[in-house]
Design a protein around this motif. Structure first.
Motif, mmCIF file in Angstrom:
data_model
loop_
_atom_site.group_PDB
_atom_site.id
_atom_site.type_symbol
_atom_site.label_atom_id
_atom_site.label_comp_id
_atom_site.label_asym_id
_atom_site.label_seq_id
_atom_site.Cartn_x
_atom_site.Cartn_y
_atom_site.Cartn_z
ATOM 1 N N SER A 125 0.826 -1.206 0.000
ATOM 2 C CA SER A 125 0.000 0.000 0.000
ATOM 3 C C SER A 125 0.860 1.256 0.000
ATOM 4 O O SER A 125 2.031 1.230 0.374
ATOM 5 C CB SER A 125 -0.888 0.018 1.243
ATOM 6 N N SER A 129 -2.269 5.417 2.276
ATOM 7 C CA SER A 129 -3.201 4.403 2.779
ATOM 8 C C SER A 129 -2.870 4.014 4.209
ATOM 9 O O SER A 129 -3.764 3.831 5.045
ATOM 10 C CB SER A 129 -3.165 3.147 1.912
ATOM 11 N N GLU A 133 -5.199 4.610 7.601
ATOM 12 C CA GLU A 133 -5.513 3.534 8.545
ATOM 13 C C GLU A 133 -5.107 3.913 9.964
ATOM 14 O O GLU A 133 -5.839 3.661 10.918
ATOM 15 C CB GLU A 133 -4.829 2.230 8.126
#
Length: 180
Positions: A125, A129, A133
């Motif tokens: 990723s 990303s 998260e």
């Protein structure tokens, strides 16, 4: 270890990234005549928003575990000694709690669990990303982890230190099973 007609059903619980799947695999290898079922192999009907579910009281019975229950019941009829479940809820679901004989909670520090999740789930990723998260975890997701500590951990038969090595965790569980 256990001999008889009905397999001993062992549930391995813990937070996401806590080591449930790894420990279930290692324990299955260590136990003779056993099979393992993995929670993530199923597509359960359950809450769409986990944080909303936690905020509304985390009713574990809202999860439709029928496929897993069917598989456990099927394995109970086989000539096995053990069934190992990678199952995060331990005894908290009323339709499965009577099928579990021994619940283990892997007590992994949340920072280690989160690092494992990022390493495992975000290998390919973008940095963006991963940052999204992490922001989600700080703003909301941590409440889901804390729910596990509040509800699942105290309702387990044994608690094992999740910061130990896989072999030591497996040894501790194996010894606890042997004493049963």
């Amino acid at each position: 270890m256990k001999k008889g007609k009905v397999p001993l059903v062992i549930s391995i619980a813990g937070v996401s990234g806590g080591g449930k799947t790894t420990i279930a695999k290692y324990l299955n290898e260590r136990l003779l005549n056993s099979k393992t079922l993995f929670f993530d192999d199923y597509n359960f009907d359950g809450p769409n928003d986990i944080i909303e579910w936690v905020d509304n009281g985390a009713n574990y019975d809202e999860w439709n575990l029928a496929p897993l229950i069917k598989d456990i019941v099927s394995l109970l009829a086989e000539p096995l000694d053990y069934i190992v479940l990678d199952f995060p809820f331990a005894y908290k679901h009323s339709k499965i709690n009577n099928l579990i004989d021994f619940a283990v909670y892997i007590d992994t520090p949340l920072d280690i669990a989160m690092a494992r999740r990022v390493i495992g789930d975000f290998k390919n990723s973008s940095n963006e990303s991963i940052l999204i998260e992490m922001e989600n975890y700080v703003s909301d997701g941590r409440r889901g982890y804390l729910e596990m500590l509040k509800s699942i951990k105290p309702n387990s038969d044994i608690i094992v230190d999740g910061s130990l090595s896989v072999s030591k965790i497996t040894d501790n569980i194996y010894q606890a099973i042997s004493r049963r």
